[in-house]
Design a protein around this motif. Structure first.
Motif, PDB file in Angstrom:
ATOM      1  N   ASP A 218       0.880  -1.157   0.000  1.00  0.00           N
ATOM      2  CA  ASP A 218       0.000   0.000   0.000  1.00  0.00           C
ATOM      3  C   ASP A 218       0.921   1.211   0.000  1.00  0.00           C
ATOM      4  O   ASP A 218       1.651   1.428   0.971  1.00  0.00           O
ATOM      5  CB  ASP A 218      -0.900  -0.022   1.240  1.00  0.00           C
ATOM      6  CG  ASP A 218      -1.877   1.130   1.268  1.00  0.00           C
ATOM      7  OD1 ASP A 218      -2.218   1.636   0.188  1.00  0.00           O
ATOM      8  OD2 ASP A 218      -2.283   1.510   2.379  1.00  0.00           O
ATOM      9  N   HIS A 219       0.954   1.966  -1.087  1.00  0.00           N
ATOM     10  CA  HIS A 219       1.868   3.109  -1.228  1.00  0.00           C
ATOM     11  C   HIS A 219       3.314   2.661  -1.041  1.00  0.00           C
ATOM     12  O   HIS A 219       4.091   3.262  -0.297  1.00  0.00           O
ATOM     13  CB  HIS A 219       1.509   4.228  -0.254  1.00  0.00           C
ATOM     14  CG  HIS A 219       0.112   4.711  -0.392  1.00  0.00           C
ATOM     15  ND1 HIS A 219      -0.327   5.404  -1.486  1.00  0.00           N
ATOM     16  CD2 HIS A 219      -0.960   4.567   0.420  1.00  0.00           C
ATOM     17  CE1 HIS A 219      -1.611   5.691  -1.349  1.00  0.00           C
ATOM     18  NE2 HIS A 219      -2.029   5.186  -0.208  1.00  0.00           N
ATOM     19  N   ASN A 220       3.680   1.562  -1.691  1.00  0.00           N
ATOM     20  CA  ASN A 220       5.038   1.003  -1.667  1.00  0.00           C
ATOM     21  C   ASN A 220       5.488   0.525  -0.290  1.00  0.00           C
ATOM     22  O   ASN A 220       6.680   0.484  -0.008  1.00  0.00           O
ATOM     23  CB  ASN A 220       6.047   1.989  -2.238  1.00  0.00           C
ATOM     24  CG  ASN A 220       5.779   2.286  -3.699  1.00  0.00           C
ATOM     25  OD1 ASN A 220       5.423   1.385  -4.460  1.00  0.00           O
ATOM     26  ND2 ASN A 220       5.922   3.533  -4.084  1.00  0.00           N
ATOM     27  N   VAL A 221       4.546   0.181   0.572  1.00  0.00           N
ATOM     28  CA  VAL A 221       4.876  -0.362   1.890  1.00  0.00           C
ATOM     29  C   VAL A 221       4.251  -1.753   1.997  1.00  0.00           C
ATOM     30  O   VAL A 221       3.037  -1.909   1.880  1.00  0.00           O
ATOM     31  CB  VAL A 221       4.359   0.542   3.031  1.00  0.00           C
ATOM     32  CG1 VAL A 221       4.629  -0.088   4.385  1.00  0.00           C
ATOM     33  CG2 VAL A 221       5.008   1.920   2.950  1.00  0.00           C
ATOM     34  N   TRP A 222       5.096  -2.755   2.217  1.00  0.00           N
ATOM     35  CA  TRP A 222       4.636  -4.122   2.423  1.00  0.00           C
ATOM     36  C   TRP A 222       4.288  -4.308   3.888  1.00  0.00           C
ATOM     37  O   TRP A 222       4.991  -3.815   4.765  1.00  0.00           O
ATOM     38  CB  TRP A 222       5.718  -5.115   2.010  1.00  0.00           C
ATOM     39  CG  TRP A 222       5.864  -5.234   0.530  1.00  0.00           C
ATOM     40  CD1 TRP A 222       6.644  -4.448  -0.279  1.00  0.00           C
ATOM     41  CD2 TRP A 222       5.198  -6.159  -0.318  1.00  0.00           C
ATOM     42  NE1 TRP A 222       6.500  -4.840  -1.584  1.00  0.00           N
ATOM     43  CE2 TRP A 222       5.624  -5.898  -1.634  1.00  0.00           C
ATOM     44  CE3 TRP A 222       4.290  -7.195  -0.088  1.00  0.00           C
ATOM     45  CZ2 TRP A 222       5.168  -6.646  -2.719  1.00  0.00           C
ATOM     46  CZ3 TRP A 222       3.847  -7.936  -1.171  1.00  0.00           C
ATOM     47  CH2 TRP A 222       4.283  -7.648  -2.466  1.00  0.00           C
ATOM     48  N   ARG A 223       3.191  -5.048   4.140  1.00  0.00           N
ATOM     49  CA  ARG A 223       2.762  -5.301   5.519  1.00  0.00           C
ATOM     50  C   ARG A 223       2.648  -6.798   5.748  1.00  0.00           C
ATOM     51  O   ARG A 223       2.221  -7.543   4.868  1.00  0.00           O
ATOM     52  CB  ARG A 223       1.402  -4.657   5.781  1.00  0.00           C
ATOM     53  CG  ARG A 223       1.427  -3.141   5.693  1.00  0.00           C
ATOM     54  CD  ARG A 223       0.050  -2.599   5.698  1.00  0.00           C
ATOM     55  NE  ARG A 223      -0.681  -3.280   4.609  1.00  0.00           N
ATOM     56  CZ  ARG A 223      -1.777  -2.825   4.051  1.00  0.00           C
ATOM     57  NH1 ARG A 223      -2.320  -1.732   4.472  1.00  0.00           N
ATOM     58  NH2 ARG A 223      -2.372  -3.467   3.068  1.00  0.00           N
ATOM     59  N   GLY A 224       3.010  -7.199   6.953  1.00  0.00           N
ATOM     60  CA  GLY A 224       2.886  -8.601   7.312  1.00  0.00           C
ATOM     61  C   GLY A 224       2.579  -8.741   8.789  1.00  0.00           C
ATOM     62  O   GLY A 224       2.772  -7.795   9.568  1.00  0.00           O
ATOM     63  N   THR A 225       2.101  -9.910   9.170  1.00  0.00           N
ATOM     64  CA  THR A 225       1.776 -10.186  10.563  1.00  0.00           C
ATOM     65  C   THR A 225       2.229 -11.604  10.897  1.00  0.00           C
ATOM     66  O   THR A 225       2.032 -12.523  10.103  1.00  0.00           O
ATOM     67  CB  THR A 225       0.262 -10.077  10.818  1.00  0.00           C
ATOM     68  OG1 THR A 225      -0.182  -8.777  10.425  1.00  0.00           O
ATOM     69  CG2 THR A 225      -0.071 -10.296  12.286  1.00  0.00           C
TER      70      THR A 225
END
Length: 135
Positions: A114-121
């Motif tokens: 999202d807007h060049n930011v990867w997210r993980g959990t």
């Protein structure tokens, strides 16, 4: 007596690989999004409230979420793997006779950028034991 989040943060700070991937100053508790990248947020949610064990202590089942943000998929994947390695199967001392008896890996997720930011959990289950305090 320490909070579980503090014990998790301390373990993060003491692991050279994990601290190299996400510096401890970029790790927060209870946040929704980090102010700096790469970043992480440690959250603990009690799933089952205390019950009394055979010893004079309370047990809580706790769900641990480690949310992560990174600018690349490769970096995020390295952090996810390091988090799993650092926490799965460990016991943590909370002081004053309290402890996390074990942390168990549950699952890992990665979200599209999202807007060049990867997210993980990374999610874990844990069992905390605290002595019964009588006054």
């Amino acid at each position: 007596m320490l909070r579980v989040e503090h014990a998790l943060y301390t373990r993060w700070s003491e692991d050279a690989t994990l601290a190299g991937l996400v510096p401890p100053q970029n790790v927060w508790t209870g946040c929704q999004t980090p102010p700096r990248l790469p970043g992480a947020c440690l959250r603990c949610l009690i799933e089952e409230r205390a019950w009394l064990t055979a010893k004079p202590e309370w047990a809580d089942r706790v769900h641990i979420q480690v949310k992560l943000w990174a600018e690349s998929f490769d970096h995020l994947r390295k952090v996810l793997d390091a988090v799993r390695r650092v926490y799965h199967g460990v016991s943590l001392d909370l002081g004053d006779g309290a402890r996390v008896a074990r942390v168990t890996y549950r699952r890992m997720t990665i979200e599209d950028p999202d807007h060049n930011v990867w997210r993980g959990t990374v999610e874990f289950d844990a069992l905390t034991l605290r002595p019964v305090v009588t006054t």
